[in-house]
Scaffold this motif. Structure first.
Motif, PDB file in Angstrom:
ATOM      1  N   UNK A 580       3.326   5.514  -6.688  1.00 43.12           N
ATOM      2  CA  UNK A 580       3.368   6.982  -6.758  1.00 43.12           C
ATOM      3  C   UNK A 580       4.492   7.540  -5.882  1.00 43.12           C
ATOM      4  N   UNK A 581       4.748   6.908  -4.748  1.00 45.24           N
ATOM      5  CA  UNK A 581       5.847   7.346  -3.885  1.00 45.24           C
ATOM      6  C   UNK A 581       7.182   7.219  -4.612  1.00 45.24           C
ATOM      7  N   UNK A 582       7.374   6.102  -5.305  1.00 47.76           N
ATOM      8  CA  UNK A 582       8.639   5.905  -6.032  1.00 47.76           C
ATOM      9  C   UNK A 582       8.783   6.925  -7.160  1.00 47.76           C
ATOM     10  N   UNK A 583       7.719   7.131  -7.929  1.00 46.21           N
ATOM     11  CA  UNK A 583       7.815   8.068  -9.052  1.00 46.21           C
ATOM     12  C   UNK A 583       8.004   9.500  -8.573  1.00 46.21           C
ATOM     13  N   UNK A 584       7.404   9.845  -7.437  1.00 40.87           N
ATOM     14  CA  UNK A 584       7.603  11.193  -6.894  1.00 40.87           C
ATOM     15  C   UNK A 584       9.057  11.411  -6.473  1.00 40.87           C
ATOM     16  N   UNK A 585       9.726  10.321  -6.040  1.00 42.15           N
ATOM     17  CA  UNK A 585      11.119  10.442  -5.600  1.00 42.15           C
ATOM     18  C   UNK A 585      12.107  10.353  -6.750  1.00 42.15           C
TER      19      UNK A 585
END
Length: 649
Positions: A580-585
């Protein structure tokens, strides 16, 4: 730009080396400038492997170019030393960069796939240049519409692109060798890629027969490191212009390419398990476009990806007339067709119905071997509860339980623990039955049904290359079918339901590919019996020997559902928070569809991102940038990014 004070002086001409450091971190996937010292001025060239100081460590690096100045305003470190002769060419460097960008990977990861480890002894040995190749016969492709036109385009150096549907029984290694000869006789290079070592051995013999000794090299992982590097250097130095090989050979440094070909592009061995996870077929399509050379995708079956190349107009068909197809193909019958069910009502449930038994008996009586294809190896590779068919699982690791032999107790296929006290979690029952029958038990059953007939098995770590032309039953798993001199008299394709019912987007396509590859080993006039319902479209495609029609329907279904190759997809796998951190970025393209999460191995989860094909490059850029952001922050949990995943779940 100034050099750090070390007592060394910069080279007089082009003192700056622009290079890629061998550090596989996304935020470091960019060129860095170093100063070339005077004493290394002749050794450090574009394509060279060097050693440099980076973040306090001595690391490998690859030189992209030498320049007169650097745009970096601070001081530059010196190159520490040069390592061997150049390993990159301008063409392969461009290919590595393009593959990394298309699949959201790193340049040095692709270099690891395409450049073997250095061996100084191999570099010390010279490479004898191969002699010229004279034009030869082109009659092999004359049976196919557009076959002659394709070879004429190769001879003229035009970038023709074709999908070749080979006739049943075709000697495809010699056809590919003849196509390569056309390119070589025109003064250009040829690169042919096949799925495995058995196919490579056949192709190697065909190339030697057509071209003569010393005019090609074969590259595979089975070679020792020194021999592989020696052969690879022969191509890099231009001593040979023809390279054949398995998956990694797609990156071989063949100069002035005139022809690229891949055989059986649907084989899952082309699915690269290492970053950046690029499929070999797609790499070769990309490379042919960069090199502006001819491309040939050949197989007995046809993938949806190959069909898309045809329907988009990017490639053209090389096919035979229907009359030639019918004359070459064996006779195919399904055990579940209406005629057989009327004759033998139990055929739908029987593992070896009367039709299959008759076909095997007649072929053996005529003095021919019989091929029996079964989907799985082992004895009983999957067990289930007798009462309610609940799959039997290990109580320790949840792996599937299997029976390795007739008298052995059930044990886990993953951890190997026996399961003497297993109980069905649904009904409490303790008796198990076979869900799938493997090649070992099949061979045992056939030995009882055909007394006195030799039974051979091929699969797993014991794959037969060839069997003699005499009566025998040959039980093989898909892809391990040995060749029979003169062809098999019959082929029995058992347990079709086990292939067709797999939870896989490619189940129908892969099943037809496996069936066609086995059926083409049957001699002209022989019989193929497939154990499946005749009403299933995949079975009908086999009966009619119509891989093109099956591929067209498969592609239409994928387009309707929005699956590859109609769209481009990315699978992002890792711990939930990291994903989720990667997709948010990630600045995903407008309209990108995020699907998931779904469970992955262990405690990881997977998210799928789907975009239209024109937005595929933007998706790769967005995911790569997000990965670089996490890398620069030294995020602890790794996230795996796979674009165009071969399997979605």
């Amino acid at each position: 730009m100034t050099a750090k004070r070390t007592g060394r002086s910069p080279a007089v001409v082009d003192p700056v080396a622009r290079l890629m450091v061998d550090v596989p971190l996304a935020h470091l996937d960019r060129p860095f400038d170093y100063v070339v010292p005077t004493e290394l001025a002749e050794q450090v060239r574009a394509g060279s492997r060097v050693r440099v100081r980076f973040a306090g460590r001595l690391v490998d690096a690859f030189v992209l170019e030498r320049t007169a100045a650097s745009e970096h305003e601070g001081r530059l470190a010196f190159v520490e030393r040069a390592v061997g002769e150049p390993v990159l060419t301008p063409q392969t460097a461009a290919l590595f960069r393009a593959v990394a960008d298309r699949w959201a990977g790193n340049f040095v990861d692709v270099v690891r796939l395409g450049v073997p480890s250095r061996h100084a002894a191999a570099e010390a040995r010279g490479s004898e240049p191969a002699g010229a190749v004279e034009p030869g016969e082109r009659a092999g492709f004359a049976r196919y519409r557009a076959g002659g036109s394709f070879l004429a385009a190769v001879a003229d150096g035009r970038p023709a692109r074709a999908v070749w549907s080979a006739l049943a029984g075709e000697d495809w290694p010699h056809r590919l060798a003849e196509a390569a000869r056309v390119a070589l006789s025109a003064g250009r290079g040829a690169l042919i890629v096949v799925p495995d070592a058995r196919d490579l051995a056949r192709l190697d013999l065909a190339f030697t027969d057509v071209l003569g000794d010393g005019r090609h090299v074969a590259l595979s992982a089975e070679l020792g490191p020194s021999e592989r590097y020696r052969r690879w250097l022969a191509a890099r130095r231009g001593a040979v212009r023809a390279v054949i090989g398995t998956r990694a050979a797609a990156y071989a440094p063949v100069a002035d390419l005139g022809l690229i070909a891949i055989w059986d592009d649907g084989d899952d061995l082309y699915d690269e398990p290492r970053a950046p996870y690029a499929h070999t077929r797609d790499v070769l399509v990309l490379r042919s476009a960069q090199a502006r050379c001819a491309l040939l995708l050949g197989a007995f079956a046809r993938t949806a990806e190959a069909q898309l190349l045809l329907e988009s107009g990017w490639a053209h068909e090389i096919v035979a007339d229907r009359a030639a197809v019918r004359a070459a193909a064996p006779r195919v019958q399904a055990t579940g067709d209406d005629v057989e069910l009327a004759r033998d009502p139990a055929a739908a449930a029987a593992r070896l119905p009367s039709l299959a038994w008759r076909a095997a008996h007649d072929a053996l009586a005529a003095g021919h071997p019989v091929l029996v294809q079964v989907p799985r190896g082992g004895y009983v590779p999957a067990l289930a509860c007798v009462r309610d068919r609940t799959p039997a699982r290990c109580g320790t690791c949840s792996g599937p339980l299997a029976a390795p032999s007739r008298d052995a107790r059930a044990q886990c296929r993953w951890c190997g623990r026996p399961a003497p006290d297993w109980a069905c979690p649904t009904c409490g029952g303790r008796r198990m039955r076979a869900m799938v029958v493997g090649s070992g038990r099949t061979a045992e059953e056939l030995g009882r049904a055909f007394t006195g007939v030799p039974v051979r098995t091929s699969g797993g770590d014991r794959v037969l290359a060839e069997v003699p032309a005499q009566p025998a039953l040959v039980v093989a798993t898909p892809g391990a079918e040995p060749f029979a001199a003169g062809g098999y008299g019959a082929a029995l394709l058992l347990d079709g339901w086990a292939l067709l019912s797999r939870a896989d987007l490619r189940a129908a396509e892969e099943t037809l590919r496996r069936w066609l590859n086995a059926a083409t080993l049957v001699r002209s006039g022989g019989q193929v019996v497939v154990g499946a319902d005749a009403a299933v479209s995949t079975v009908q495609a086999l009966v009619r020997w119509d891989p093109a029609g099956a591929a067209s329907r498969e592609l239409a279904d994928r387009i309707e559902l929005g699956f590859a190759p109609a769209t481009r997809m990315a699978a992002v796998t890792g711990p939930a928070g990291a994903v989720h951190e990667l997709l948010d970025a990630a600045a995903l393209p407008t309209g990108a569809q995020v699907i998931g999460p779904t469970p992955a191995r262990g405690e990881d989860e997977r998210m799928l991102i789907r975009v239209p094909r024109p937005d595929g490059a933007a998706l790769a850029v967005a995911l790569k940038a997000a990965a670089a952001t996490r890398s620069a922050r030294k995020a602890a949990d790794p996230v795996k990014i796979v674009l165009d995943p071969y399997q979605l779940f």
